[in-house]
Motif scaffolding. Sequence first.
Motif, short mmCIF file in Angstrom:
data_model
loop_
_atom_site.label_atom_id
_atom_site.label_comp_id
_atom_site.label_asym_id
_atom_site.label_seq_id
_atom_site.Cartn_x
_atom_site.Cartn_y
_atom_site.Cartn_z
N ASN A 6 15.03 23.23 -29.56
CA ASN A 6 16.18 23.91 -28.98
C ASN A 6 16.23 23.71 -27.47
O ASN A 6 15.23 23.38 -26.83
N SER A 7 17.41 23.91 -26.91
CA SER A 7 17.58 23.80 -25.47
C SER A 7 18.69 24.73 -25.01
O SER A 7 19.63 25.02 -25.77
N ASP A 8 18.56 25.21 -23.78
CA ASP A 8 19.57 26.09 -23.18
C ASP A 8 20.74 25.25 -22.68
O ASP A 8 20.54 24.26 -21.97
N MET A 9 21.96 25.67 -23.02
CA MET A 9 23.15 24.89 -22.68
C MET A 9 24.30 25.81 -22.28
O MET A 9 24.19 27.03 -22.33
N GLY A 10 25.41 25.18 -21.87
CA GLY A 10 26.59 25.94 -21.50
C GLY A 10 26.38 26.76 -20.23
O GLY A 10 27.01 27.81 -20.07
N GLY A 40 27.77 30.29 -17.52
CA GLY A 40 28.83 29.87 -18.43
C GLY A 40 30.13 30.60 -18.19
O GLY A 40 30.14 31.79 -17.83
N ASP A 41 31.23 29.89 -18.34
CA ASP A 41 32.55 30.52 -18.32
C ASP A 41 33.26 30.17 -19.64
O ASP A 41 32.73 29.38 -20.42
N PRO A 42 34.41 30.78 -19.93
CA PRO A 42 35.04 30.54 -21.23
C PRO A 42 35.27 29.07 -21.57
O PRO A 42 35.04 28.65 -22.71
N SER A 43 35.70 28.28 -20.60
CA SER A 43 35.95 26.86 -20.88
C SER A 43 34.66 26.12 -21.17
O SER A 43 34.60 25.25 -22.05
N VAL A 44 33.60 26.46 -20.44
CA VAL A 44 32.29 25.84 -20.68
C VAL A 44 31.78 26.21 -22.06
O VAL A 44 31.27 25.35 -22.81
N LEU A 45 31.92 27.47 -22.43
CA LEU A 45 31.47 27.90 -23.75
C LEU A 45 32.21 27.15 -24.86
O LEU A 45 31.61 26.70 -25.84
N ARG A 46 33.50 27.01 -24.68
CA ARG A 46 34.30 26.32 -25.71
C ARG A 46 33.87 24.86 -25.83
O ARG A 46 33.65 24.36 -26.94
N ARG A 47 33.73 24.17 -24.70
CA ARG A 47 33.33 22.75 -24.75
C ARG A 47 31.94 22.59 -25.36
O ARG A 47 31.70 21.65 -26.14
N THR A 48 31.05 23.47 -25.02
CA THR A 48 29.69 23.36 -25.54
C THR A 48 29.66 23.57 -27.04
O THR A 48 28.98 22.84 -27.78
N CYS A 49 30.41 24.55 -27.52
CA CYS A 49 30.48 24.78 -28.97
C CYS A 49 31.10 23.58 -29.69
O CYS A 49 30.62 23.16 -30.75
N GLU A 50 32.15 23.01 -29.11
CA GLU A 50 32.78 21.84 -29.72
C GLU A 50 31.80 20.68 -29.79
O GLU A 50 31.73 19.97 -30.81
N GLY A 51 31.03 20.48 -28.72
CA GLY A 51 30.05 19.39 -28.72
C GLY A 51 28.95 19.61 -29.74
O GLY A 51 28.51 18.66 -30.41
N ALA A 52 28.50 20.86 -29.88
CA ALA A 52 27.45 21.16 -30.85
C ALA A 52 27.94 20.93 -32.28
O ALA A 52 27.25 20.32 -33.10
N VAL A 53 29.14 21.39 -32.58
CA VAL A 53 29.69 21.22 -33.93
C VAL A 53 29.88 19.74 -34.25
O VAL A 53 29.59 19.28 -35.36
N ALA A 54 30.34 18.96 -33.28
CA ALA A 54 30.56 17.53 -33.49
C ALA A 54 29.28 16.80 -33.85
O ALA A 54 29.30 15.79 -34.56
N ARG A 55 28.13 17.33 -33.39
CA ARG A 55 26.85 16.66 -33.63
C ARG A 55 26.00 17.38 -34.67
O ARG A 55 24.84 17.02 -34.90
N GLY A 56 26.53 18.42 -35.30
CA GLY A 56 25.77 19.14 -36.31
C GLY A 56 24.62 19.94 -35.77
O GLY A 56 23.62 20.18 -36.47
N VAL A 57 24.72 20.38 -34.51
CA VAL A 57 23.68 21.17 -33.87
C VAL A 57 23.98 22.66 -34.05
O VAL A 57 25.11 23.10 -33.84
N ALA A 58 22.98 23.44 -34.46
CA ALA A 58 23.17 24.87 -34.67
C ALA A 58 23.45 25.58 -33.35
O ALA A 58 22.79 25.30 -32.33
#
Length: 256
Positions: A6-10, A40-58
Amino acid sequence: MHIDINSDMGESFGRWELGDDDALLSVVTSANVACGFHAGDPSVLRRTCEGAVARGVAIGAHVGYRDLAGFGRRFVDVPPSDLADDVVYQIGALDAFARIAGDRVRYVKPHGALYNAIVHHEEQAAAVVAAVRAYDPSLPVLGLPGSAWLRLAGDAGLRTVREAFADRAYTPEGTLVSRREPGAVLGDPDQVAARCLDIVEGRPIAAVDGSTVRIDADSLCVHGDSPGAVRMARAVADRLSGAGVRIAPFAAAAAA
């Protein structure tokens, strides 16, 4: 034999950028995403979640004290009821963006000073446990082995996941060396990767005083804000895979 990484993101905010989330998402299996209180801000959170889902990362909710200026690394003596509400608020905010991206929050990990405080602080640990149970008692929680946080979470029926830190020094008691102390953060990818393999295979590692300590772990954390974090994460993944260790998330994620 398998392990999660795991790693800290967003953790970027506005025009201020921290870490290479896109690169880390190609290596790790779980993403601890900031929820807006320590970073993190709302736009960062959204982009990070989109990137995680695109790569199958929990996606995990990286909840912390309300402390943007201190990056959540300062203890806050907040009343337990307020802390519980803050944690629910953060999980809910991130869960909204995770669902828009096509998944949901899969686990909870406290951040920074909160993470360290609830190793021993019973009242705050109980408050975070109460918040997770109130929001979704099926969510696993990630934390330090032997902590009050994991003990109380287990007593409350939550699934507990033990964590080791790839890039942090340990005390002889198995707790993290304070970032204020010299040598608290490790920076040599080869050394870190070798130490991670020792942890996964059940061998003791060197503590900061030269003694040895054994760390039982289901997940390994590489801090996203550490210098060379991507290179370090890749070194860890390569060393483990080369030794026959399967790298897989402890919590299911949406299919990429």
